[in-house]
Design a protein around this motif. Structure first.
Motif, short mmCIF file in Angstrom:
data_model
loop_
_atom_site.label_atom_id
_atom_site.label_comp_id
_atom_site.label_asym_id
_atom_site.label_seq_id
_atom_site.Cartn_x
_atom_site.Cartn_y
_atom_site.Cartn_z
N ARG A 232 0.97 -1.26 0.01
CA ARG A 232 -0.15 -0.10 -0.13
C ARG A 232 0.97 1.10 0.22
NH1 ARG A 232 -4.50 2.92 -1.15
NH2 ARG A 232 -4.97 4.37 0.46
N PHE A 233 1.89 1.47 0.77
CA PHE A 233 2.81 2.43 0.72
C PHE A 233 3.46 2.66 -0.50
CE2 PHE A 233 6.99 4.39 1.60
CZ PHE A 233 6.60 5.12 2.18
N ASP A 234 4.03 1.64 -1.16
CA ASP A 234 4.62 1.64 -2.49
C ASP A 234 3.63 1.96 -3.27
OD1 ASP A 234 6.93 0.64 -1.57
OD2 ASP A 234 6.91 -1.36 -2.12
N ARG A 235 2.19 1.60 -3.44
CA ARG A 235 1.49 2.14 -4.42
C ARG A 235 1.20 3.84 -4.26
NH1 ARG A 235 -0.92 3.13 -8.99
NH2 ARG A 235 -3.18 3.56 -9.13
N LEU A 236 1.04 4.30 -2.95
CA LEU A 236 0.77 5.65 -2.76
C LEU A 236 2.09 6.43 -3.07
CD1 LEU A 236 -0.84 5.32 0.72
CD2 LEU A 236 -1.96 6.12 -1.50
N ARG A 237 3.14 5.92 -2.82
CA ARG A 237 4.57 6.47 -3.25
C ARG A 237 4.58 6.79 -4.62
NH1 ARG A 237 8.97 7.93 -0.49
NH2 ARG A 237 7.09 8.97 0.95
N TYR A 238 4.27 5.66 -5.44
CA TYR A 238 4.28 5.71 -7.09
C TYR A 238 3.37 6.73 -7.61
CZ TYR A 238 2.54 4.31 -11.56
OH TYR A 238 2.34 4.33 -12.74
N VAL A 239 2.01 6.78 -7.06
CA VAL A 239 1.10 7.97 -7.43
C VAL A 239 1.68 9.16 -7.03
CG1 VAL A 239 -1.13 8.87 -6.85
CG2 VAL A 239 -0.73 6.31 -6.98
N GLU A 240 2.36 9.41 -5.83
CA GLU A 240 2.92 10.60 -5.41
C GLU A 240 4.18 11.27 -6.43
OE1 GLU A 240 4.93 12.94 -1.45
OE2 GLU A 240 5.04 10.76 -1.69
N VAL A 241 4.97 10.14 -6.62
CA VAL A 241 5.96 10.25 -7.69
C VAL A 241 5.41 10.81 -9.05
CG1 VAL A 241 7.96 9.38 -8.97
CG2 VAL A 241 7.68 8.99 -6.35
N LYS A 242 4.25 10.03 -9.25
CA LYS A 242 3.81 10.30 -10.73
C LYS A 242 3.22 11.83 -10.77
CE LYS A 242 0.03 8.29 -12.36
NZ LYS A 242 -0.97 7.32 -12.73
N HIS A 243 2.45 12.25 -9.83
CA HIS A 243 1.68 13.12 -9.84
C HIS A 243 2.91 14.67 -9.61
CE1 HIS A 243 -2.00 11.02 -8.90
NE2 HIS A 243 -2.08 11.45 -10.04
N GLY A 244 3.95 14.17 -8.89
CA GLY A 244 4.97 15.17 -8.78
C GLY A 244 5.52 15.44 -10.35
N ARG A 245 5.71 14.23 -10.83
CA ARG A 245 6.62 14.57 -12.18
C ARG A 245 5.49 15.49 -13.21
NH1 ARG A 245 8.69 8.36 -12.46
NH2 ARG A 245 10.57 8.88 -11.32
N ILE A 246 4.13 14.98 -13.17
CA ILE A 246 3.22 15.84 -14.06
C ILE A 246 2.94 17.01 -13.47
CG2 ILE A 246 1.04 15.79 -14.54
CD1 ILE A 246 0.86 12.78 -14.38
N ALA A 247 2.99 17.42 -12.44
CA ALA A 247 3.07 18.89 -11.76
C ALA A 247 4.35 19.55 -12.32
CB ALA A 247 2.66 18.61 -10.22
N GLN A 248 5.54 19.18 -12.26
CA GLN A 248 6.78 19.71 -12.51
C GLN A 248 6.48 20.17 -14.08
OE1 GLN A 248 10.48 17.87 -11.17
NE2 GLN A 248 8.93 16.66 -9.89
N LEU A 249 5.90 19.21 -14.69
CA LEU A 249 5.93 19.64 -16.34
C LEU A 249 4.84 20.73 -16.54
CD1 LEU A 249 6.12 16.22 -17.79
CD2 LEU A 249 7.79 17.77 -18.17
N ALA A 250 3.63 20.50 -15.70
CA ALA A 250 2.73 21.49 -15.86
C ALA A 250 3.06 22.82 -15.23
CB ALA A 250 1.32 20.91 -15.02
N PHE A 251 3.81 23.10 -14.24
CA PHE A 251 4.17 24.25 -13.69
C PHE A 251 5.13 24.87 -14.77
CE2 PHE A 251 6.97 27.16 -11.27
CZ PHE A 251 6.09 27.88 -10.51
#
Length: 199
Positions: free
Chosen positions: A57-76
């Motif tokens: 569960r932790f790994d899944r949430l961390r994966y989602v956090e990393v993915k959304h962080g990468r997308i947000a960096q591109l968006a910003f």
């Protein structure tokens, strides 16, 4: 009548008696040593998503956090660059709609031709389904999409440097998520921001 009054008083007095709170076990301590758990907050889980969670569960949430962080960096970055007046050359469609004519921010979504939006959705879907995943099963950590082909020197780093770099990526992603949220809110509020300019 006296019995009813006595029962009512007893019931209302019971409302002020201390209640027994069940002690819940938490597995948060199991994740205190993970990458991204940093001072001053430590392990920050205000929504309780990790209560009684296991490593999967932790790994899944961390994966989602990393993915959304990468997308947000591109968006910003994309938001800042287009607001600075830098656009792709040429036209976005065969009708002659130039990239320069597409407005910045949320207004761009309504100005992009429907065919263009469908292409964007299809491209993102293809990335999500076929590219941005651990195809070979050799990922070292959640969000590792090298798939034994894109190394860029990662394997030359020692373990401590790898942990630092992963922590930097997490923090940059977290900052970008807040940054793009801030830009979207300020765009709706209007006005002008330093560096960004007119919203």
């Amino acid at each position: 009548m006296k019995l009813i009054i006595a029962a009512t008083l007893a019931a209302s007095a019971a409302a002020f008696a201390p209640s027994q709170v069940a002690q819940t076990s938490t597995s948060l301590a199991a994740f205190e040593g993970e990458v991204g758990v940093q001072a001053p907050l430590g392990l920050f889980d205000p929504l309780g998503l990790l209560d009684d969670a296991d490593q999967d569960r932790f790994d899944r949430l961390r994966y989602v956090e990393v993915k959304h962080g990468r997308i947000a960096q591109l968006a910003f970055l994309g938001n800042i660059i287009t607001r600075a007046g830098i656009h792709l050359p040429g036209n976005i469609d065969s009708a002659g709609t130039s990239f320069d004519s597409i407005p910045d921010g949320w207004a761009a979504v309504g100005a992009i031709p429907q065919g263009g939006l469908l292409q964007i959705v299809a491209f993102v879907g293809a990335l999500e389904l076929f590219v941005m995943k651990d195809v070979t099963g050799t990922a070292e950590f959640p969000g590792d999409f090298r798939n034994e082909s894109l190394d860029y020197g990662w394997d030359t780093f020692d373990e401590e440097t790898k942990l630092v770099k992963r922590g930097v990526e997490l923090n940059n992603g977290r900052a970008a998520m807040l940054g793009i949220l801030g830009l979207m809110v300020h765009e709706q509020l209007g006005g002008e921001l330093p560096i960004v300019g007119q919203m």
